[in-house]
Design a protein around this motif. Structure first.
Motif, PDB file in Angstrom:
ATOM      1  N   LEU A 171       0.845  -1.189   0.000  1.00  0.00           N
ATOM      2  CA  LEU A 171       0.000   0.000   0.000  1.00  0.00           C
ATOM      3  C   LEU A 171       0.881   1.240   0.000  1.00  0.00           C
ATOM      4  O   LEU A 171       1.805   1.347   0.807  1.00  0.00           O
ATOM      5  CB  LEU A 171      -0.898   0.011   1.243  1.00  0.00           C
ATOM      6  CG  LEU A 171      -1.759   1.252   1.462  1.00  0.00           C
ATOM      7  CD1 LEU A 171      -2.767   1.430   0.334  1.00  0.00           C
ATOM      8  CD2 LEU A 171      -2.478   1.157   2.803  1.00  0.00           C
ATOM      9  N   LYS A 172       0.577   2.137  -0.911  1.00  0.00           N
ATOM     10  CA  LYS A 172       1.295   3.405  -0.965  1.00  0.00           C
ATOM     11  C   LYS A 172       0.259   4.522  -1.037  1.00  0.00           C
ATOM     12  O   LYS A 172      -0.582   4.531  -1.933  1.00  0.00           O
ATOM     13  CB  LYS A 172       2.214   3.455  -2.183  1.00  0.00           C
ATOM     14  CG  LYS A 172       3.136   4.651  -2.204  1.00  0.00           C
ATOM     15  CD  LYS A 172       4.165   4.502  -3.311  1.00  0.00           C
ATOM     16  CE  LYS A 172       5.208   5.590  -3.219  1.00  0.00           C
ATOM     17  NZ  LYS A 172       6.259   5.394  -4.243  1.00  0.00           N
TER      18      LYS A 172
ATOM     19  N   PHE B 267      -8.073   9.414  -5.688  1.00  0.00           N
ATOM     20  CA  PHE B 267      -8.486   8.114  -6.203  1.00  0.00           C
ATOM     21  C   PHE B 267      -7.508   7.034  -5.772  1.00  0.00           C
ATOM     22  O   PHE B 267      -6.387   7.316  -5.357  1.00  0.00           O
ATOM     23  CB  PHE B 267      -8.645   8.136  -7.728  1.00  0.00           C
ATOM     24  CG  PHE B 267      -7.353   8.324  -8.477  1.00  0.00           C
ATOM     25  CD1 PHE B 267      -6.611   7.239  -8.901  1.00  0.00           C
ATOM     26  CD2 PHE B 267      -6.888   9.594  -8.776  1.00  0.00           C
ATOM     27  CE1 PHE B 267      -5.424   7.401  -9.590  1.00  0.00           C
ATOM     28  CE2 PHE B 267      -5.710   9.780  -9.466  1.00  0.00           C
ATOM     29  CZ  PHE B 267      -4.964   8.681  -9.877  1.00  0.00           C
ATOM     30  N   ALA B 268      -7.969   5.797  -5.846  1.00  0.00           N
ATOM     31  CA  ALA B 268      -7.163   4.633  -5.497  1.00  0.00           C
ATOM     32  C   ALA B 268      -7.127   3.706  -6.699  1.00  0.00           C
ATOM     33  O   ALA B 268      -8.128   3.524  -7.384  1.00  0.00           O
ATOM     34  CB  ALA B 268      -7.754   3.910  -4.296  1.00  0.00           C
ATOM     35  N   GLU B 269      -5.954   3.124  -6.932  1.00  0.00           N
ATOM     36  CA  GLU B 269      -5.806   2.161  -8.010  1.00  0.00           C
ATOM     37  C   GLU B 269      -5.335   0.839  -7.416  1.00  0.00           C
ATOM     38  O   GLU B 269      -4.351   0.795  -6.684  1.00  0.00           O
ATOM     39  CB  GLU B 269      -4.783   2.648  -9.036  1.00  0.00           C
ATOM     40  CG  GLU B 269      -4.563   1.655 -10.151  1.00  0.00           C
ATOM     41  CD  GLU B 269      -3.467   2.082 -11.116  1.00  0.00           C
ATOM     42  OE1 GLU B 269      -3.488   1.585 -12.249  1.00  0.00           O
ATOM     43  OE2 GLU B 269      -2.591   2.874 -10.732  1.00  0.00           O
ATOM     44  N   VAL B 270      -6.069  -0.221  -7.721  1.00  0.00           N
ATOM     45  CA  VAL B 270      -5.709  -1.564  -7.280  1.00  0.00           C
ATOM     46  C   VAL B 270      -5.258  -2.335  -8.508  1.00  0.00           C
ATOM     47  O   VAL B 270      -5.992  -2.419  -9.498  1.00  0.00           O
ATOM     48  CB  VAL B 270      -6.911  -2.281  -6.622  1.00  0.00           C
ATOM     49  CG1 VAL B 270      -6.517  -3.665  -6.142  1.00  0.00           C
ATOM     50  CG2 VAL B 270      -7.483  -1.451  -5.489  1.00  0.00           C
ATOM     51  N   THR B 271      -4.048  -2.901  -8.457  1.00  0.00           N
ATOM     52  CA  THR B 271      -3.527  -3.660  -9.587  1.00  0.00           C
ATOM     53  C   THR B 271      -3.513  -5.151  -9.265  1.00  0.00           C
ATOM     54  O   THR B 271      -3.630  -5.546  -8.103  1.00  0.00           O
ATOM     55  CB  THR B 271      -2.103  -3.192  -9.965  1.00  0.00           C
ATOM     56  OG1 THR B 271      -1.242  -3.391  -8.849  1.00  0.00           O
ATOM     57  CG2 THR B 271      -2.102  -1.729 -10.361  1.00  0.00           C
TER      58      THR B 271
ATOM     59  N   GLN C 238      -0.806  -4.586  -5.497  1.00  0.00           N
ATOM     60  CA  GLN C 238      -0.307  -3.228  -5.271  1.00  0.00           C
ATOM     61  C   GLN C 238      -1.519  -2.303  -5.219  1.00  0.00           C
ATOM     62  O   GLN C 238      -2.390  -2.374  -6.077  1.00  0.00           O
ATOM     63  CB  GLN C 238       0.601  -2.781  -6.427  1.00  0.00           C
ATOM     64  CG  GLN C 238       1.812  -3.663  -6.658  1.00  0.00           C
ATOM     65  CD  GLN C 238       2.923  -3.387  -5.661  1.00  0.00           C
ATOM     66  OE1 GLN C 238       3.122  -2.265  -5.220  1.00  0.00           O
ATOM     67  NE2 GLN C 238       3.635  -4.429  -5.298  1.00  0.00           N
ATOM     68  N   VAL C 239      -1.545  -1.444  -4.214  1.00  0.00           N
ATOM     69  CA  VAL C 239      -2.594  -0.444  -4.114  1.00  0.00           C
ATOM     70  C   VAL C 239      -1.914   0.910  -3.975  1.00  0.00           C
ATOM     71  O   VAL C 239      -1.085   1.104  -3.086  1.00  0.00           O
ATOM     72  CB  VAL C 239      -3.521  -0.689  -2.900  1.00  0.00           C
ATOM     73  CG1 VAL C 239      -4.570   0.405  -2.786  1.00  0.00           C
ATOM     74  CG2 VAL C 239      -4.178  -2.055  -2.993  1.00  0.00           C
ATOM     75  N   GLU C 240      -2.251   1.815  -4.869  1.00  0.00           N
ATOM     76  CA  GLU C 240      -1.695   3.158  -4.814  1.00  0.00           C
ATOM     77  C   GLU C 240      -2.844   4.146  -4.678  1.00  0.00           C
ATOM     78  O   GLU C 240      -3.793   4.123  -5.457  1.00  0.00           O
ATOM     79  CB  GLU C 240      -0.874   3.462  -6.059  1.00  0.00           C
ATOM     80  CG  GLU C 240      -0.048   4.713  -5.904  1.00  0.00           C
ATOM     81  CD  GLU C 240       1.062   4.788  -6.939  1.00  0.00           C
ATOM     82  OE1 GLU C 240       0.995   5.717  -7.760  1.00  0.00           O
ATOM     83  OE2 GLU C 240       1.962   3.932  -6.916  1.00  0.00           O
ATOM     84  N   ILE C 241      -2.732   5.004  -3.670  1.00  0.00           N
ATOM     85  CA  ILE C 241      -3.773   5.980  -3.386  1.00  0.00           C
ATOM     86  C   ILE C 241      -3.176   7.368  -3.534  1.00  0.00           C
ATOM     87  O   ILE C 241      -2.155   7.678  -2.920  1.00  0.00           O
ATOM     88  CB  ILE C 241      -4.336   5.777  -1.960  1.00  0.00           C
ATOM     89  CG1 ILE C 241      -4.921   4.365  -1.841  1.00  0.00           C
ATOM     90  CG2 ILE C 241      -5.368   6.837  -1.639  1.00  0.00           C
ATOM     91  CD1 ILE C 241      -5.297   3.977  -0.439  1.00  0.00           C
TER      92      ILE C 241
END
Length: 172
Positions: free
Chosen positions: A6-7, A68-72, A76-79
């Motif tokens: 998580l970032k 926004f949040a991106e889940v790959t 990996q989750v980048e917010i």
């Protein structure tokens, strides 16, 4: 416990960059919880409370602005958010003043853009106050009172110990 990376990035800092067991986010259509192996998605976020569950079982609360949040697919989750802060970093006086300013501006009935800007300011101030007040109620016990609470707890333990010993001795 399975984890994901998580970032969380705000415009001025990297708030969190480590493994997490879960994260609860304030999505536009309600809260969203992300766990390990979540399907790929992009989530629009509104101002609200973020809760990060660490692999050790701890919960890290925070208040974020919109983003926004991106889940790959590779866990990996980048917010990306405009602001994020922990409850202990919130200046309650400033948050109350911001809330009052936003409420006053909403009453002035200016343009639509001003209305949206002021409702966003009000939402942010209210979210900050809510989280800061939760933190104050749970964590910020003044030192003088903390000593009395600790003494009271110690006294109860000593008193209970004597009662248990007396019951034991009276049975013999």
């Amino acid at each position: 416990m399975s984890t994901f990376h998580l970032k969380i990035i705000a415009y001025d800092k990297i708030f969190y960059d480590d493994e997490a067991a879960s994260v609860v986010l304030p999505a536009i259509d309600g809260e969203v919880q992300i766990l390990t192996n979540h399907e790929e998605c992009v989530v629009a976020l509104k101002t609200g409370e973020v809760r990060i569950g660490t692999p050790k079982g701890e919960m890290i609360p925070a208040v974020c602005g919109s983003g926004f949040a991106e889940v790959t697919s590779d866990n990996q989750v980048e917010i990306l958010v405009d602001t994020i802060e922990r409850p202990e970093e919130i200046d309650i006086r400033r948050a109350k003043e911001a809330k009052e300013r936003a409420e006053e501006r909403l009453l002035q009935h200016k343009s639509r853009m001003e209305y949206y800007r002021n409702t966003a300011s009000l939402a942010r101030a209210m979210a900050r106050l809510k989280e800061a007040n939760n933190y104050v109620e749970i964590h910020r016990i003044p030192d003088a009172l903390h000593g009395y609470f600790a003494l009271g707890i110690r006294f109860l333990h000593v008193q209970e110990s004597f009662e248990i010993m007396n019951r034991f001795l009276n049975k013999s």
